[in-house]
Design an enzyme around this catalytic site. Structure first.
Site, PDB file in Angstrom:
ATOM      1  N   SER A   1       0.378  -5.524   5.331  1.00  0.00           N
ATOM      2  CA  SER A   1       0.811  -6.469   4.299  1.00  0.00           C
ATOM      3  C   SER A   1       0.993  -5.744   2.972  1.00  0.00           C
ATOM      4  O   SER A   1       1.103  -4.519   2.942  1.00  0.00           O
ATOM      5  CB  SER A   1      -0.204  -7.611   4.188  1.00  0.00           C
ATOM      6  N   ASN A   2       1.045  -6.469   1.880  1.00  0.00           N
ATOM      7  CA  ASN A   2       1.204  -5.854   0.556  1.00  0.00           C
ATOM      8  C   ASN A   2       0.468  -6.693  -0.484  1.00  0.00           C
ATOM      9  O   ASN A   2      -0.093  -7.742  -0.170  1.00  0.00           O
ATOM     10  CB  ASN A   2       2.699  -5.705   0.217  1.00  0.00           C
TER      11      ASN A   2
END
Ligand code: C5P
Length: 221
Positions: A29-30
C-alpha cells in the site's frame, strides 16, 4: 459557507490508498491519508452535489450527505467506479492507486524460508481514471498529479495521456504539503488555462477547486 454551484450535479470521487494483497495477512500500500479526496467530497456536497465517495482504507469518517463505498484493491475501486459513474457529471480521481499488485495472492500465509531473499512478481493495475475518461459518455474528469520534479510538465503530459479535462498538479517533494499533510498547494491545468492556487488547508483548497470546476460543467440541472 453556503453556495450551490454544483446543485443537482452527480459527482463521483475516489480517495485514499489501495491495498494489494500478498497473502491473507499482508499487503502492498502507500501513505495516502485520503484527506484531499474527503475534503473534495465534503465541499462538493456542501455545493449541492449528489456525491459518491469511493474510498480505500483510511482513518476518516464519511462527510455528511455523502454516499461512501469502502474498497480495498485497485480492481475493487475500478469495479465500484464503473458501477457508480453511470449518469454522473463529474469524476474526480484523488485516490493514490497502487500501480502494481502481486501477480498471485497466496491463499495461505507465506512462511519464512531459509533463503535470504524472496521475490514477489508484480503486475500492472488498471488505470481507473483513464478507464473512466475513455467511456463513451464520459463525465468531466479531473485527476491529480503528485510529482517530485518537473511537476508541471509531467502533469500536462499526464492530462493528455489519460484524456482528463483537468489535472491538479502538486509538488510532493515540499514538506508540509500534499501526501498525508493537512495543507496543499496546487496548479490547475486544463486545455486552455493554468491557474496556481496559494498554499492553504485541504478543506479550503477543496472549496476553491469546486468553484473552479463548476463553470466547466455543461449545465446546472
Ligand atoms: O499515479 P498517477 O500519477 O498516474 O495518478 C494520476 C491520476 O490518475 C490520479 O488522479 C490518480 O487517482 C489516477 N489513477 C487512477 N488509477 C491508477 C493510477 C492513477 O485512477 N491505476
Amino acid at each position: 459557507f453556503d453556495y450551490d454551484v454544483l446543485n443537482g450535479q452527480r459527482v463521483v470521487i475516489t480517495a485514499g490508498p489501495t491495498r494489494e494483497a500478498i497473502d491473507p495477512v499482508r499487503f502492498i500500500s502507500n501513505h495516502s491519508s485520503g484527506k484531499m479526496g474527503y475534503a473534495l467530497a465534503e465541499a462538493a456536497a456542501d455545493a449541492g452535489a449528489e456525491v459518491t465517495l469511493i474510498s480505500g482504507p483510511v482513518n476518516l469518517s464519511a462527510p455528511a450527505h455523502v454516499k461512501r463505498i469502502m474498497v480495498e484493491s485497485a480492481q475493487d475501486m475500478l469495479d465500484a467506479a464503473l458501477h457508480s459513474v453511470e449518469n454522473c457529471d463529474v469524476f474526480i480521481g484523488a485516490a493514490a492507486v497502487a500501480d502494481y499488485r502481486p501477480e498471485s495472492v497466496s491463499t495461505n500465509k507465506l512462511k519464512k524460508g531459509k533463503e535470504a531473499s524472496m521475490d514477489i512478481r508484480l503486475v500492472k493495475n488498471p488505470d481507473i481514471i483513464a478507464t473512466i475518461a475513455a467511456l463513451p459518455n464520459k463525465p468531466f474528469t479531473i485527476g491529480f498529479a503528485a510529482e517530485t520534479n518537473d511537476v508541471l510538465s509531467y502533469a500536462r503530459e499526464k492530462r493528455l495521456r489519460k484524456q482528463l479535462d483537468m489535472i491538479i498538479a502538486n509538488d510532493v517533494s515540499i514538506a508540509g504539503i500534499g501526501f498525508n499533510s493537512d495543507e496543499n498547494q496546487v496548479t490547475l491545468i486544463t486545455s486552455t488555462d493554468e491557474i496556481s492556487l496559494p498554499q492553504t488547508s485541504k478543506r479550503q483548497l477543496a472549496r476553491q477547486l469546486i468553484e473552479q470546476i463548476a463553470p466547466h460543467l455543461p449545465t446546472t440541472r
